[in-house]
Design a protein around this motif. Structure first.
Motif, mmCIF file in Angstrom:
data_model
loop_
_atom_site.group_PDB
_atom_site.id
_atom_site.type_symbol
_atom_site.label_atom_id
_atom_site.label_comp_id
_atom_site.label_asym_id
_atom_site.label_seq_id
_atom_site.Cartn_x
_atom_site.Cartn_y
_atom_site.Cartn_z
ATOM 1 N N GLY A 10 0.777 -1.413 -0.203
ATOM 2 C CA GLY A 10 -0.083 0.033 0.092
ATOM 3 C C GLY A 10 0.646 1.336 -0.005
ATOM 4 O O GLY A 10 0.126 2.256 0.146
ATOM 5 N N VAL A 11 2.131 1.315 -0.111
ATOM 6 C CA VAL A 11 2.925 2.480 -0.142
ATOM 7 C C VAL A 11 3.088 3.095 -1.581
ATOM 8 O O VAL A 11 3.346 4.371 -1.383
ATOM 9 N N GLY A 12 2.548 2.568 -2.500
ATOM 10 C CA GLY A 12 2.715 3.197 -3.904
ATOM 11 C C GLY A 12 3.426 2.736 -4.821
ATOM 12 O O GLY A 12 3.817 3.435 -5.672
ATOM 13 N N LYS A 13 3.906 1.434 -4.751
ATOM 14 C CA LYS A 13 4.803 0.881 -5.782
ATOM 15 C C LYS A 13 4.253 0.816 -7.012
ATOM 16 O O LYS A 13 4.838 1.260 -8.040
ATOM 17 N N THR A 14 3.009 0.475 -7.295
ATOM 18 C CA THR A 14 2.584 0.380 -8.614
ATOM 19 C C THR A 14 2.277 1.792 -9.384
ATOM 20 O O THR A 14 2.596 1.982 -10.202
ATOM 21 N N THR A 15 1.753 2.568 -8.532
ATOM 22 C CA THR A 15 1.752 3.982 -9.033
ATOM 23 C C THR A 15 3.147 4.713 -9.284
ATOM 24 O O THR A 15 3.165 5.330 -10.450
ATOM 25 N N THR A 16 4.013 4.398 -8.406
ATOM 26 C CA THR A 16 5.498 5.141 -8.758
ATOM 27 C C THR A 16 5.874 4.295 -9.957
ATOM 28 O O THR A 16 6.854 4.742 -10.802
ATOM 29 N N SER A 17 5.759 2.715 -9.817
ATOM 30 C CA SER A 17 6.201 2.147 -11.310
ATOM 31 C C SER A 17 5.615 3.143 -12.607
ATOM 32 O O SER A 17 6.465 2.996 -13.465
ATOM 33 N N LYS A 18 4.310 3.271 -12.485
ATOM 34 C CA LYS A 18 3.871 3.807 -13.717
ATOM 35 C C LYS A 18 4.461 5.199 -13.893
ATOM 36 O O LYS A 18 4.339 5.410 -15.278
ATOM 37 N N LEU A 19 4.809 5.956 -13.018
ATOM 38 C CA LEU A 19 5.241 7.133 -13.178
ATOM 39 C C LEU A 19 6.795 7.217 -13.594
ATOM 40 O O LEU A 19 7.310 7.934 -14.541
ATOM 41 N N VAL A 20 7.557 6.100 -13.104
ATOM 42 C CA VAL A 20 8.876 5.609 -13.632
ATOM 43 C C VAL A 20 8.676 5.489 -14.815
ATOM 44 O O VAL A 20 9.587 5.911 -15.867
ATOM 45 N N GLN A 21 7.934 4.658 -15.443
ATOM 46 C CA GLN A 21 7.860 4.001 -16.725
ATOM 47 C C GLN A 21 7.659 5.350 -17.718
ATOM 48 O O GLN A 21 8.248 5.136 -18.852
ATOM 49 N N GLN A 22 7.040 6.320 -17.534
ATOM 50 C CA GLN A 22 6.817 7.495 -18.380
ATOM 51 C C GLN A 22 8.119 8.087 -18.555
ATOM 52 O O GLN A 22 8.431 8.747 -19.303
ATOM 53 N N LEU A 23 9.073 7.992 -17.468
ATOM 54 C CA LEU A 23 10.436 8.672 -17.559
ATOM 55 C C LEU A 23 11.537 7.958 -18.292
ATOM 56 O O LEU A 23 12.340 8.743 -18.618
ATOM 57 N N LEU A 24 11.175 6.758 -18.652
ATOM 58 C CA LEU A 24 12.180 5.937 -19.377
ATOM 59 C C LEU A 24 11.579 5.459 -20.726
ATOM 60 O O LEU A 24 10.718 4.443 -20.589
ATOM 61 N N PRO A 25 12.081 5.823 -21.658
ATOM 62 C CA PRO A 25 11.502 5.698 -22.973
ATOM 63 C C PRO A 25 11.882 4.040 -23.001
ATOM 64 O O PRO A 25 12.732 3.526 -22.932
ATOM 65 N N GLY A 26 10.604 3.234 -23.747
ATOM 66 C CA GLY A 26 10.622 1.932 -24.140
ATOM 67 C C GLY A 26 10.488 1.202 -22.751
ATOM 68 O O GLY A 26 10.774 -0.107 -23.108
ATOM 69 N N ALA A 27 10.296 1.551 -21.598
ATOM 70 C CA ALA A 27 10.298 0.812 -20.396
ATOM 71 C C ALA A 27 8.785 0.042 -20.240
ATOM 72 O O ALA A 27 7.843 0.497 -21.065
ATOM 73 N N ARG A 28 8.818 -1.273 -19.779
ATOM 74 C CA ARG A 28 7.748 -1.919 -19.292
ATOM 75 C C ARG A 28 7.709 -2.327 -17.939
ATOM 76 O O ARG A 28 8.549 -2.443 -17.373
ATOM 77 N N VAL A 29 6.556 -2.205 -17.369
ATOM 78 C CA VAL A 29 6.107 -2.590 -15.994
ATOM 79 C C VAL A 29 5.762 -3.911 -15.919
ATOM 80 O O VAL A 29 5.233 -4.717 -16.714
ATOM 81 N N LEU A 30 6.508 -4.742 -15.147
ATOM 82 C CA LEU A 30 6.555 -5.882 -14.878
ATOM 83 C C LEU A 30 5.958 -6.330 -13.537
ATOM 84 O O LEU A 30 6.846 -6.036 -12.616
ATOM 85 N N ASP A 31 4.705 -6.687 -13.261
ATOM 86 C CA ASP A 31 4.174 -6.781 -11.920
ATOM 87 C C ASP A 31 4.143 -8.364 -11.414
ATOM 88 O O ASP A 31 3.616 -9.117 -11.869
ATOM 89 N N VAL A 32 5.372 -8.631 -10.809
ATOM 90 C CA VAL A 32 5.646 -9.992 -10.379
ATOM 91 C C VAL A 32 4.724 -10.618 -9.535
ATOM 92 O O VAL A 32 4.818 -11.867 -9.086
#
Length: 122
Positions: A10-32
């Motif tokens: 609940g700390v915001g990992k998924t939300t942060t991942s989506k924001l980081v993805q926007q900063l890294l061209p070509g990045a994909r989010v893998l929710d393990v």
């Protein structure tokens, strides 16, 4: 490259991942966590546990999944997951199925501290 975002539930990992993805061209989010969900769907069920990360197959499946995705797509992976116990702290980049990467960034989110801590391993 793998950007691993760690933190408590609940700390915001998924939300942060989506924001980081926007900063890294070509990045994909893998929710393990989805790897754990696959293991939970096995019938009859695997031995009882309070956390799918305790099942032996989880760790190598996470590593192999990340390795295969990077091999197939190239680029970068952003991986949100809660990993806080000793030997599991290295889950995304250790073991016989070690994921290939140029750089590995580990971000730990905490509600107790206003800053995000970042460690980079290469």
């Amino acid at each position: 490259m793998i950007v691993w975002i760690n933190g408590t539930h609940g700390v915001g990992k998924t939300t942060t991942s989506k924001l980081v993805q926007q900063l890294l061209p070509g990045a994909r989010v893998l929710d393990v966590e989805k790897v754990g969900e696959v293991l939970m769907d096995i019938t009859p069920g695997l031995p009882a546990t309070d956390n799918f990360q305790h099942w032996e197959p989880w760790r190598p499946l996470v590593v192999e999944t990340a390795r295969r995705v990077l091999e197939f797509t190239g680029g970068k992976l952003v991986m949100p997951m809660t990993v806080s116990r000793g030997h599991r702290h290295d889950a995304p980049h250790s073991g016989p199925g070690r994921a290939p990467y140029r750089g590995f960034s580990a971000w730990r989110l905490s509600t107790e501290r206003p800053k995000m801590r970042c460690a980079v391993r290469t």
